[in-house]
Design a protein around this motif. Structure first.
Motif, PDB file in Angstrom:
ATOM      1  N   ASN A  67       1.870   5.095   0.532  1.00  0.00           N
ATOM      2  CA  ASN A  67       1.467   6.235   1.354  1.00  0.00           C
ATOM      3  C   ASN A  67       1.612   7.517   0.519  1.00  0.00           C
ATOM      4  OD1 ASN A  67       4.217   7.101   1.503  1.00  0.00           O
ATOM      5  ND2 ASN A  67       4.550   5.741   3.249  1.00  0.00           N
ATOM      6  N   ASP A  68       1.242   8.648   1.092  1.00  0.00           N
ATOM      7  CA  ASP A  68       1.264   9.918   0.350  1.00  0.00           C
ATOM      8  C   ASP A  68       2.663  10.284  -0.143  1.00  0.00           C
ATOM      9  OD1 ASP A  68      -1.459  10.212   0.678  1.00  0.00           O
ATOM     10  OD2 ASP A  68      -1.283  11.508   2.448  1.00  0.00           O
ATOM     11  N   VAL A  69       3.677  10.023   0.666  1.00  0.00           N
ATOM     12  CA  VAL A  69       5.053  10.340   0.268  1.00  0.00           C
ATOM     13  C   VAL A  69       5.458   9.483  -0.936  1.00  0.00           C
ATOM     14  CG1 VAL A  69       7.472  10.268   1.006  1.00  0.00           C
ATOM     15  CG2 VAL A  69       5.714  11.090   2.580  1.00  0.00           C
ATOM     16  N   GLU A  70       5.180   8.186  -0.874  1.00  0.00           N
ATOM     17  CA  GLU A  70       5.518   7.295  -1.986  1.00  0.00           C
ATOM     18  C   GLU A  70       4.746   7.666  -3.249  1.00  0.00           C
ATOM     19  OE1 GLU A  70       6.543   3.078   0.146  1.00  0.00           O
ATOM     20  OE2 GLU A  70       4.476   3.820   0.305  1.00  0.00           O
ATOM     21  N   LEU A  71       3.486   8.057  -3.086  1.00  0.00           N
ATOM     22  CA  LEU A  71       2.698   8.465  -4.251  1.00  0.00           C
ATOM     23  C   LEU A  71       3.300   9.689  -4.926  1.00  0.00           C
ATOM     24  CD1 LEU A  71      -0.975   7.963  -3.045  1.00  0.00           C
ATOM     25  CD2 LEU A  71       0.098   6.908  -5.046  1.00  0.00           C
ATOM     26  N   SER A  72       3.728  10.663  -4.126  1.00  0.00           N
ATOM     27  CA  SER A  72       4.318  11.870  -4.722  1.00  0.00           C
ATOM     28  C   SER A  72       5.664  11.553  -5.374  1.00  0.00           C
ATOM     29  CB  SER A  72       4.453  12.988  -3.693  1.00  0.00           C
ATOM     30  OG  SER A  72       5.364  12.622  -2.682  1.00  0.00           O
TER      31      SER A  72
ATOM     32  N   GLU B 263       4.914   9.919  -8.729  1.00  0.00           N
ATOM     33  CA  GLU B 263       4.184  10.748  -9.680  1.00  0.00           C
ATOM     34  C   GLU B 263       5.032  11.015 -10.913  1.00  0.00           C
ATOM     35  OE1 GLU B 263       2.247  15.131  -9.621  1.00  0.00           O
ATOM     36  OE2 GLU B 263       1.884  13.859  -7.880  1.00  0.00           O
TER      37      GLU B 263
ATOM     38  N   GLN C 249       0.853  -1.186   0.000  1.00  0.00           N
ATOM     39  CA  GLN C 249       0.000   0.000   0.000  1.00  0.00           C
ATOM     40  C   GLN C 249       0.888   1.235   0.000  1.00  0.00           C
ATOM     41  OE1 GLN C 249      -2.999  -0.086   2.992  1.00  0.00           O
ATOM     42  NE2 GLN C 249      -3.811   1.929   2.450  1.00  0.00           N
TER      43      GLN C 249
ATOM     44  N   ARG D 153      -5.279   1.283  -8.258  1.00  0.00           N
ATOM     45  CA  ARG D 153      -6.204   1.961  -7.339  1.00  0.00           C
ATOM     46  C   ARG D 153      -7.273   0.954  -6.938  1.00  0.00           C
ATOM     47  NH1 ARG D 153     -11.087   4.363  -8.262  1.00  0.00           N
ATOM     48  NH2 ARG D 153     -10.862   4.033 -10.501  1.00  0.00           N
TER      49      ARG D 153
ATOM     50  N   GLU E 222     -10.122   3.609  -3.150  1.00  0.00           N
ATOM     51  CA  GLU E 222      -9.197   4.695  -3.494  1.00  0.00           C
ATOM     52  C   GLU E 222      -7.801   4.504  -2.915  1.00  0.00           C
ATOM     53  OE1 GLU E 222     -10.018   6.864  -5.870  1.00  0.00           O
ATOM     54  OE2 GLU E 222     -12.009   5.955  -5.897  1.00  0.00           O
ATOM     55  N   ASP E 223      -7.560   3.456  -2.090  1.00  0.00           N
ATOM     56  CA  ASP E 223      -6.178   3.174  -1.681  1.00  0.00           C
ATOM     57  C   ASP E 223      -5.357   2.912  -2.922  1.00  0.00           C
ATOM     58  OD1 ASP E 223      -6.597   3.413   1.033  1.00  0.00           O
ATOM     59  OD2 ASP E 223      -6.623   1.255   1.443  1.00  0.00           O
ATOM     60  N   ARG E 224      -4.094   3.314  -2.889  1.00  0.00           N
ATOM     61  CA  ARG E 224      -3.190   3.069  -4.012  1.00  0.00           C
ATOM     62  C   ARG E 224      -2.218   1.972  -3.626  1.00  0.00           C
ATOM     63  NH1 ARG E 224      -4.293   7.942  -6.411  1.00  0.00           N
ATOM     64  NH2 ARG E 224      -3.723   7.638  -8.564  1.00  0.00           N
TER      65      ARG E 224
END
Length: 186
Positions: free
Chosen positions: A25-30, A33, A23, A140, A119-121
Motif C-alpha cells: 500500500n502507499d504507506v508501505e511504499l513510502s 523508498e 501487495q 511493479r 502499476e500495483d506494487r
C-alpha cells in the motif's frame, strides 16, 4: 508492414520456484523508498551466496544426493543470518507456495487466483531451487490477464525493481538452469 520491437532484455526460462507476495500500500511504499541502495554487508553476502549457488548447481548436475544437503546447509545459514537483528531482513509475506513461473533477470510471469491492476506494487519472496536462495524483491505489475476459461485464474506479469546484487543472482540462476537443461539433452 509494422515491425514489432522485442522488449525483453534478458533470457527467460520456465522454472519451479517457491513464491509468496504481498501487495504494497502507499504507506508501505513510502517506508520502503530508498531501500534499494546497496548495503555493503548484504552485497558481500549476496556475492558469497551467488558463488555458493553456482557450486551447488554444478554439483546438482553431477551428484544430486550431495547437492541437496548443500542446498539445505545454505538455507540454514541464510536462516541464521536472518535472525541476527539488523543484519538482513528476510521476513516474507504469507506462505510460500511452489509455483511454475516464467522468469528472467528483469521480470516474471506467474498464475494467481487474484487479479491485480497494472502499476500495483508487490513485495515478492522467491526461493530458487536447488540452491534454496531466497530473494526478496519489489516489483511493479505490468500486465494481468484472464488465464483460461476458469474463473479466478489470472496471469500476472511483473517487472522487478531491485538491486544489482539480486539481478546478478537471478541471471546466474537462469544461466545455470538453462545450461543444466541443455547438458541433460545431449
Amino acid at each position: 508492414m509494422e515491425s514489432k520491437t522485442e522488449r525483453r532484455r534478458y533470457y527467460r526460462i520456465d522454472d519451479l520456484v517457491r513464491l509468496s507476495y504481498h501487495q504494497l500500500n502507499d504507506v508501505e511504499l513510502s517506508e520502503r523508498e530508498g531501500q534499494h541502495a546497496e548495503v555493503p554487508l548484504e552485497t558481500l553476502l549476496a556475492e558469497i551466496d551467488r558463488e555458493l549457488n553456482q557450486a551447488i548447481n554444478l554439483c546438482w548436475q553431477k551428484d544430486p544426493l550431495l547437492a541437496r544437503p548443500l542446498g539445505l546447509l545454505n538455507q540454514k545459514l541464510s536462516l541464521i543470518a536472518s535472525q541476527q537483528p539488523g543484519l538482513i531482513d528476510n521476513h516474507c509475506p504469507g506462505n510460500e507456495e511452489e509455483v511454475q513461473v516464467n522468469i528472467s533477470g528483469c521480470g516474471m510471469a506467474f498464475d494467481s487466483t487474484y487479479a491485480l491492476s497494472e502499476e500495483d506494487r508487490l513485495l515478492l519472496c522467491i526461493t530458487l531451487s536447488p540452491s534454496n536462495t531466497q530473494l526478496k524483491l519489489q516489483a511493479r505489475v505490468v500486465a494481468c490477464s484472464v488465464n483460461g476459461p476458469e474463473q479466478n485464474n489470472f496471469r500476472i506479469r511483473v517487472e522487478f525493481e531491485h538491486s544489482e546484487a539480486a539481478q546478478e543472482i537471478l541471471i546466474q540462476h537462469i544461466v545455470q538452469k538453462h545450461w543444466g537443461k541443455s547438458g541433460l539433452q545431449k
